[in-house]
Design a protein around this motif. Structure first.
Motif, PDB file in Angstrom:
ATOM      1  N   SER A   1      67.410  27.336  42.516  1.00 18.56           N
ATOM      2  CA  SER A   1      66.339  26.337  42.664  1.00 18.56           C
ATOM      3  C   SER A   1      66.794  24.977  42.155  1.00 18.56           C
ATOM      4  O   SER A   1      66.495  23.938  42.767  1.00 18.56           O
ATOM      5  CB  SER A   1      65.068  26.799  41.946  1.00 18.56           C
ATOM      6  N   TYR A   2      67.541  24.960  41.052  1.00 20.20           N
ATOM      7  CA  TYR A   2      68.064  23.685  40.523  1.00 20.20           C
ATOM      8  C   TYR A   2      68.986  23.036  41.558  1.00 20.20           C
ATOM      9  O   TYR A   2      68.873  21.834  41.829  1.00 20.20           O
ATOM     10  CB  TYR A   2      68.832  23.937  39.220  1.00 20.20           C
TER      11      TYR A   2
ATOM     12  N   SER B   1      68.283  18.627  26.917  1.00 25.90           N
ATOM     13  CA  SER B   1      67.290  18.759  27.997  1.00 25.90           C
ATOM     14  C   SER B   1      67.969  18.791  29.367  1.00 25.90           C
ATOM     15  O   SER B   1      69.094  18.292  29.536  1.00 25.90           O
ATOM     16  CB  SER B   1      66.297  17.595  27.943  1.00 25.90           C
ATOM     17  N   LEU B   2      67.239  19.343  30.327  1.00 24.39           N
ATOM     18  CA  LEU B   2      67.751  19.422  31.703  1.00 24.39           C
ATOM     19  C   LEU B   2      67.938  18.014  32.280  1.00 24.39           C
ATOM     20  O   LEU B   2      68.904  17.759  33.018  1.00 24.39           O
ATOM     21  CB  LEU B   2      66.767  20.224  32.567  1.00 24.39           C
TER      22      LEU B   2
ATOM     23  N   ALA C   1      64.148  17.508  36.587  1.00 18.35           N
ATOM     24  CA  ALA C   1      63.502  18.252  35.491  1.00 18.35           C
ATOM     25  C   ALA C   1      61.993  18.370  35.750  1.00 18.35           C
ATOM     26  O   ALA C   1      61.408  19.449  35.521  1.00 18.35           O
ATOM     27  CB  ALA C   1      63.780  17.550  34.161  1.00 18.35           C
ATOM     28  N   ALA C   2      61.386  17.283  36.234  1.00 19.14           N
ATOM     29  CA  ALA C   2      59.946  17.299  36.476  1.00 19.14           C
ATOM     30  C   ALA C   2      59.590  18.268  37.603  1.00 19.14           C
ATOM     31  O   ALA C   2      58.670  19.079  37.470  1.00 19.14           O
ATOM     32  CB  ALA C   2      59.464  15.886  36.815  1.00 19.14           C
TER      33      ALA C   2
ATOM     34  N   LEU D   1      61.293  20.828  38.721  1.00 20.23           N
ATOM     35  CA  LEU D   1      61.541  22.226  38.325  1.00 20.23           C
ATOM     36  C   LEU D   1      60.475  22.732  37.353  1.00 20.23           C
ATOM     37  O   LEU D   1      60.111  23.901  37.392  1.00 20.23           O
ATOM     38  CB  LEU D   1      62.944  22.365  37.722  1.00 20.23           C
ATOM     39  N   SER D   2      59.986  21.843  36.479  1.00 15.50           N
ATOM     40  CA  SER D   2      58.946  22.276  35.548  1.00 15.50           C
ATOM     41  C   SER D   2      57.641  22.552  36.304  1.00 15.50           C
ATOM     42  O   SER D   2      56.907  23.479  35.970  1.00 15.50           O
ATOM     43  CB  SER D   2      58.731  21.232  34.450  1.00 15.50           C
ATOM     44  N   VAL D   3      57.378  21.754  37.363  1.00 12.30           N
ATOM     45  CA  VAL D   3      56.180  21.994  38.187  1.00 12.30           C
ATOM     46  C   VAL D   3      56.344  23.315  38.947  1.00 12.30           C
ATOM     47  O   VAL D   3      55.420  24.142  39.001  1.00 12.30           O
ATOM     48  CB  VAL D   3      55.970  20.824  39.175  1.00 12.30           C
TER      49      VAL D   3
ATOM     50  N   ALA E   1      58.121  25.804  38.111  1.00 12.32           N
ATOM     51  CA  ALA E   1      58.120  26.944  37.183  1.00 12.32           C
ATOM     52  C   ALA E   1      56.687  27.307  36.800  1.00 12.32           C
ATOM     53  O   ALA E   1      56.428  28.410  36.372  1.00 12.32           O
ATOM     54  CB  ALA E   1      58.927  26.605  35.949  1.00 12.32           C
TER      55      ALA E   1
END
Lengths: 200, 158
Positions: free
Chosen positions: A159-160, B101-102, B151-152, B154-156, B158
């Protein structure tokens, strides 16, 4: 796409004498190389171990880049032989359409080796009318490394990798648009033209 | 008329690039290419020196990569560092393992691939100083934006 009469046209060049090929002394590039050589000489005197290690690393890098430079040269020759200035201006110029963006991004993604190996080709294209926005997009698009995607998936997950790749593609266009608003490309001086002979 | 046409086309009627024109274009291309080689060689030597004198791991240790400003310093480290793209993946992976952080790791990775401080002289020689500087500045800013965006998103997700 034929550039049959391309060799008869004069490319836009820098306004100074250097750009017109009228220089008589060493080029800026030669001075730059000389400065780096002097830096190495000083390092050899002051820190011989560091300088030797750097030189060994230089040998490794040179072996890696020589084949890529050969590929770049073939590309340059093909562009000069087959692609005319009119075609480049129409499809890759300041008013290039979607096709130009796709070409720039695909070129960036598919180009291999270090960025600086591609500068001569980009300079050539810019001289023939390629737009600053597409050159910037090409250079940003190089961040997408197709052969290394499996390694990225291994390190960071699927996904990354997908999200980053999509972001890089979108930002390469943004990079092109913003950079073109701030600066124009001034390509390196064109090599002096020789007198045409025979069937040119 | 017939003679002109025969000069433009080969024996089988296909468009022909004359030998003389090929030679002329080859020499012109080679001349332009050779003139760019000193800059490329200089950048190659400078990059080698940089990777030995200031390895990316040392750069990362010197900069405060933790905290809110992490992505900015990550992008800074990535801009100065030089080397193969795969090295940036490995280092960014190590940054994540170390608790960074990512966004910071991503900004570092993207800046490594898109910004080239050591390559600036070559880029300026080929494409103009103003273009080279602005392209690198824009790429630096976008590497931070990419880090934060990824990062934003992927956090959404997740």
């Amino acid at each position: 796409m034929s550039g049959a009469d391309d060799t008869k046209r004069t490319a836009p060049a820098r306004s100074d004498n250097r750009a017109r090929g009228n220089k008589t002394g060493p080029s800026g590039g030669a001075w730059f190389l000389l400065a780096v050589a002097v830096l190495y000489a000083i390092l050899f005197a002051a820190m011989p171990e560091l300088a030797s290690e750097a030189l060994r690393r230089l040998g490794q890098l040179a072996r890696h880049i020589v084949p890529i430079l050969a590929v770049v040269f073939v590309f340059m020759l093909a562009v000069n032989l087959l692609v005319g200035r009119a075609w480049i201006t129409r499809h890759m110029g300041a008013r290039a359409g979607l096709g130009g963006w796709i070409m720039a991004l695909a070129g960036g993604v598919l180009s291999m080796g270090p960025m600086y190996a591609w500068y001569p080709l980009l300079s050539d294209l810019a001289r023939k009318g390629a737009g600053a926005q597409l050159i910037a997009a090409f250079l940003y698009g190089r961040a997408i490394k197709l052969p290394l995607l499996p390694i990225m998936v291994h390190y960071f997950g699927l996904s990354y990798t997908i999200v980053l790749t999509l972001c890089l593609a979108a930002f390469s266009i943004l990079s092109g648009l913003v950079t073109a608003r701030l600066a124009t490309v001034i390509p390196a001086a064109e090599p002096p033209r020789r007198q045409a002979q025979g069937d040119s | 008329m017939v003679k002109q046409r025969s000069q433009r086309r080969g024996m089988h009627g296909s468009p022909m690039i004359g030998r003389s024109r090929f030679r002329q274009t080859f020499l012109r291309t080679a001349s332009g290419f050779l003139r760019s080689l000193p800059v490329i060689a200089g950048v190659l030597a400078l990059t080698s020196l940089l990777t030995v004198a200031a390895p990316p791991t040392v750069l990362a240790e010197l900069l405060p990569l933790q905290g809110v400003l992490g992505p900015i310093f990550g992008a800074l480290a990535g801009s100065v560092a030089a080397g193969h793209a795969m090295t940036s993946y490995v280092l960014a992976g190590e940054f994540l393992s170390a608790g960074l952080s990512l966004a910071t790791a991503t900004a570092f990775l993207v800046a490594w691939l898109t910004v080239g401080v050591a390559q600036l002289p070559a880029e300026a020689a080929a494409l103009g100083l103003r273009f080279a500087v602005w392209r690198n500045v824009v790429s630096f800013a976008l590497s931070i934006a990419t880090g934060i965006s990824v990062a934003a998103v992927l956090s959404v997700l997740a």
